[in-house]
Design a protein around this motif. Structure first.
Motif, PDB file in Angstrom:
ATOM      1  N   GLY A  12      -6.831  -8.776  12.741  1.00  0.00           N
ATOM      2  CA  GLY A  12      -6.374  -7.441  13.111  1.00  0.00           C
ATOM      3  C   GLY A  12      -4.884  -7.260  12.924  1.00  0.00           C
ATOM      4  O   GLY A  12      -4.423  -6.185  12.516  1.00  0.00           O
ATOM      5  N   GLU A  13      -4.114  -8.300  13.222  1.00  0.00           N
ATOM      6  CA  GLU A  13      -2.661  -8.225  13.040  1.00  0.00           C
ATOM      7  C   GLU A  13      -2.313  -8.142  11.558  1.00  0.00           C
ATOM      8  O   GLU A  13      -1.425  -7.376  11.156  1.00  0.00           O
ATOM      9  N   LEU A  14      -3.004  -8.932  10.740  1.00  0.00           N
ATOM     10  CA  LEU A  14      -2.757  -8.875   9.296  1.00  0.00           C
ATOM     11  C   LEU A  14      -3.165  -7.514   8.737  1.00  0.00           C
ATOM     12  O   LEU A  14      -2.450  -6.927   7.920  1.00  0.00           O
ATOM     13  N   ALA A  15      -4.306  -7.000   9.171  1.00  0.00           N
ATOM     14  CA  ALA A  15      -4.750  -5.700   8.682  1.00  0.00           C
ATOM     15  C   ALA A  15      -3.741  -4.614   9.034  1.00  0.00           C
ATOM     16  O   ALA A  15      -3.443  -3.729   8.216  1.00  0.00           O
ATOM     17  N   ARG A  16      -3.201  -4.674  10.230  1.00  0.00           N
ATOM     18  CA  ARG A  16      -2.209  -3.668  10.635  1.00  0.00           C
ATOM     19  C   ARG A  16      -0.948  -3.789   9.790  1.00  0.00           C
ATOM     20  O   ARG A  16      -0.416  -2.793   9.297  1.00  0.00           O
ATOM     21  N   LEU A  17      -0.453  -5.028   9.613  1.00  0.00           N
ATOM     22  CA  LEU A  17       0.741  -5.235   8.791  1.00  0.00           C
ATOM     23  C   LEU A  17       0.502  -4.753   7.366  1.00  0.00           C
ATOM     24  O   LEU A  17       1.362  -4.112   6.745  1.00  0.00           O
ATOM     25  N   ALA A  18      -0.684  -5.039   6.831  1.00  0.00           N
ATOM     26  CA  ALA A  18      -0.989  -4.690   5.440  1.00  0.00           C
ATOM     27  C   ALA A  18      -1.171  -3.190   5.246  1.00  0.00           C
ATOM     28  O   ALA A  18      -0.662  -2.613   4.279  1.00  0.00           O
ATOM     29  N   LEU A  19      -1.879  -2.554   6.149  1.00  0.00           N
ATOM     30  CA  LEU A  19      -2.283  -1.167   5.931  1.00  0.00           C
ATOM     31  C   LEU A  19      -1.253  -0.143   6.381  1.00  0.00           C
ATOM     32  O   LEU A  19      -1.237   0.982   5.881  1.00  0.00           O
ATOM     33  N   LEU A  20      -0.364  -0.505   7.304  1.00  0.00           N
ATOM     34  CA  LEU A  20       0.690   0.427   7.714  1.00  0.00           C
ATOM     35  C   LEU A  20       1.894   0.390   6.786  1.00  0.00           C
ATOM     36  O   LEU A  20       2.789   1.237   6.888  1.00  0.00           O
ATOM     37  N   GLY A  21       1.940  -0.573   5.896  1.00  0.00           N
ATOM     38  CA  GLY A  21       2.975  -0.598   4.869  1.00  0.00           C
ATOM     39  C   GLY A  21       4.387  -0.551   5.432  1.00  0.00           C
ATOM     40  O   GLY A  21       4.740  -1.287   6.347  1.00  0.00           O
ATOM     41  N   THR A  22       5.174   0.360   4.893  1.00  0.00           N
ATOM     42  CA  THR A  22       6.581   0.460   5.295  1.00  0.00           C
ATOM     43  C   THR A  22       6.786   1.242   6.597  1.00  0.00           C
ATOM     44  O   THR A  22       7.912   1.357   7.070  1.00  0.00           O
ATOM     45  N   VAL A  78       0.822  -1.213   0.000  1.00  0.00           N
ATOM     46  CA  VAL A  78       0.000   0.000   0.000  1.00  0.00           C
ATOM     47  C   VAL A  78       0.857   1.264   0.000  1.00  0.00           C
ATOM     48  O   VAL A  78       0.439   2.305  -0.529  1.00  0.00           O
ATOM     49  N   SER A  79       2.058   1.191   0.573  1.00  0.00           N
ATOM     50  CA  SER A  79       2.938   2.362   0.565  1.00  0.00           C
ATOM     51  C   SER A  79       3.361   2.746  -0.848  1.00  0.00           C
ATOM     52  O   SER A  79       3.710   3.895  -1.110  1.00  0.00           O
ATOM     53  N   TYR A  80       3.336   1.769  -1.744  1.00  0.00           N
ATOM     54  CA  TYR A  80       3.721   2.020  -3.139  1.00  0.00           C
ATOM     55  C   TYR A  80       2.516   2.060  -4.068  1.00  0.00           C
ATOM     56  O   TYR A  80       2.658   1.933  -5.284  1.00  0.00           O
ATOM     57  N   GLY A  81       1.307   2.212  -3.488  1.00  0.00           N
ATOM     58  CA  GLY A  81       0.110   2.335  -4.313  1.00  0.00           C
ATOM     59  C   GLY A  81      -0.337   1.043  -4.951  1.00  0.00           C
ATOM     60  O   GLY A  81      -0.976   1.056  -6.011  1.00  0.00           O
ATOM     61  N   MET A  82      -0.030  -0.078  -4.286  1.00  0.00           N
ATOM     62  CA  MET A  82      -0.378  -1.387  -4.835  1.00  0.00           C
ATOM     63  C   MET A  82      -1.300  -2.122  -3.868  1.00  0.00           C
ATOM     64  O   MET A  82      -1.255  -1.910  -2.658  1.00  0.00           O
ATOM     65  N   VAL A  83      -2.148  -2.996  -4.417  1.00  0.00           N
ATOM     66  CA  VAL A  83      -3.060  -3.789  -3.597  1.00  0.00           C
ATOM     67  C   VAL A  83      -2.341  -5.031  -3.083  1.00  0.00           C
ATOM     68  O   VAL A  83      -1.710  -5.760  -3.854  1.00  0.00           O
ATOM     69  N   LEU A  84      -2.431  -5.280  -1.774  1.00  0.00           N
ATOM     70  CA  LEU A  84      -1.932  -6.524  -1.191  1.00  0.00           C
ATOM     71  C   LEU A  84      -3.052  -7.549  -1.302  1.00  0.00           C
ATOM     72  O   LEU A  84      -4.062  -7.443  -0.615  1.00  0.00           O
ATOM     73  N   ALA A  85      -2.891  -8.527  -2.150  1.00  0.00           N
ATOM     74  CA  ALA A  85      -3.964  -9.485  -2.387  1.00  0.00           C
ATOM     75  C   ALA A  85      -3.495 -10.929  -2.173  1.00  0.00           C
ATOM     76  O   ALA A  85      -3.882 -11.579  -1.211  1.00  0.00           O
ATOM     77  N   TYR A  86      -2.638 -11.414  -3.059  1.00  0.00           N
ATOM     78  CA  TYR A  86      -2.199 -12.812  -2.954  1.00  0.00           C
ATOM     79  C   TYR A  86      -1.541 -13.088  -1.599  1.00  0.00           C
ATOM     80  O   TYR A  86      -1.851 -14.079  -0.932  1.00  0.00           O
ATOM     81  N   GLU A  87      -0.630 -12.226  -1.209  1.00  0.00           N
ATOM     82  CA  GLU A  87       0.077 -12.429   0.058  1.00  0.00           C
ATOM     83  C   GLU A  87      -0.888 -12.382   1.237  1.00  0.00           C
ATOM     84  O   GLU A  87      -0.731 -13.112   2.213  1.00  0.00           O
ATOM     85  N   ALA A  88      -1.898 -11.502   1.141  1.00  0.00           N
ATOM     86  CA  ALA A  88      -2.871 -11.390   2.227  1.00  0.00           C
ATOM     87  C   ALA A  88      -3.636 -12.694   2.417  1.00  0.00           C
ATOM     88  O   ALA A  88      -3.948 -13.090   3.549  1.00  0.00           O
ATOM     89  N   VAL A  89      -3.945 -13.367   1.318  1.00  0.00           N
ATOM     90  CA  VAL A  89      -4.662 -14.639   1.411  1.00  0.00           C
ATOM     91  C   VAL A  89      -3.810 -15.671   2.145  1.00  0.00           C
ATOM     92  O   VAL A  89      -4.299 -16.406   3.010  1.00  0.00           O
ATOM     93  N   HIS A  90      -2.525 -15.735   1.801  1.00  0.00           N
ATOM     94  CA  HIS A  90      -1.633 -16.654   2.499  1.00  0.00           C
ATOM     95  C   HIS A  90      -1.558 -16.319   3.991  1.00  0.00           C
ATOM     96  O   HIS A  90      -1.671 -17.203   4.855  1.00  0.00           O
TER      97      HIS A  90
END
Length: 263
Positions: free
Chosen positions: A157-167, A137-149
């Protein structure tokens, strides 16, 4: 020693264990198309390599396990928006139909496309300085495949935080252990190599059919509905169990119950 050689991987076999090292340290072990092809080919090869009963995968150096796809790599895409060529898919051992257990030994940063690989390992051991984050998300990209894994391995909540806070934030090895993503944290890379080797050697000492059937059952439980997984269970037992006589021999040999460690 081994007869297998690669340009982006280091490979060694010892006592039933294959040790695989992602070897692009100058790029923080980011994968390019060559590495993706080589690791997928390796997983396919190990399906036929009966001498290998367990696999340990790690990264070269002490800074990074894998930092996803090399940003200099250009991946040609189909013109249709409904079709995507994603080289990261090739990293996963289960995608290659490899049902021998794979242990990840994370020796530094793990981010982005590294989760294709971590998402299809049996369990993760990490050095204390290891960190986990995702830059999409920090680079304007959707986290999709990795999020499913990752959704199969950590709380929402932990995954959402990791995904949405980016770098902006990195999950430490200690926090990853607290939430169950990492099974063990060790002080440094030397201890990491020892811990992974011990676990792999222990697994490799067991009957291969029993181990591989158990791996299948674990993944069935994770990916199927309960009724479907239970329906598969008797077939896995029939395929993987050794004879009752041999089971009795193993039981007698281990009946004293010593030689175990606490974690």
């Amino acid at each position: 020693m081994s007869d297998l050689a690669f340009s982006t991987l280091l490979y060694e076999e010892r006592d039933g264990v294959a040790f695989v090292t992602l070897n692009r340290p100058e790029r923080h072990n980011a994968f390019d198309l060559t590495m993706a092809d080589e690791i997928h080919s390796l997983w396919k090869t190990l399906r036929h390599r009966d001498a290998v009963r367990c696999v340990v995968v790690t990264g070269s150096g002490d800074k990074a396990f894998c930092t996803g796809i090399d940003r200099d790599v250009q991946v040609p895409q189909p013109s249709s928006p409904f079709m995507v060529d994603d080289p990261g898919v090739a990293l996963g051992p289960k995608t290659a139909d490899l049902w021998k257990p794979v242990i990840a030994a994370v020796n530094g940063m793990a981010c982005g496309g590294a989760f294709y690989l971590l998402g299809e390992c049996e369990f993760v051991i990490a050095a204390d300085h290891a960190t986990f984050f995702d830059p999409h998300v920090s680079y304007g990209m959707v986290l999709a495949y990795e999020a499913v894994h990752l959704a199969q391995r950590m709380p929402h909540g932990e995954l959402a935080r990791l995904a949405l806070l980016g770098t902006a934030e990195r999950m430490t090895a200690r926090r990853a252990h607290e939430i169950g993503f990492v099974s063990e944290v060790v002080p440094d890379n030397e201890a990491l190599a020892d811990a992974a080797a011990w676990a792999a050697a222990t697994i490799a000492s067991s009957e291969p059919g029993a181990v591989e059937g158990t791996v299948r059952a674990l993944w069935a439980a994770r990916e199927m509905a309960k009724g479907q997984a239970l329906g598969l269970a008797p077939h896995l037992v029939q395929l993987g169990n050794i004879s009752a006589e041999r089971q009795a021999e193993l039981f007698r040999g281990r009946a004293k119950g010593d030689g175990w460690r606490a974690r």
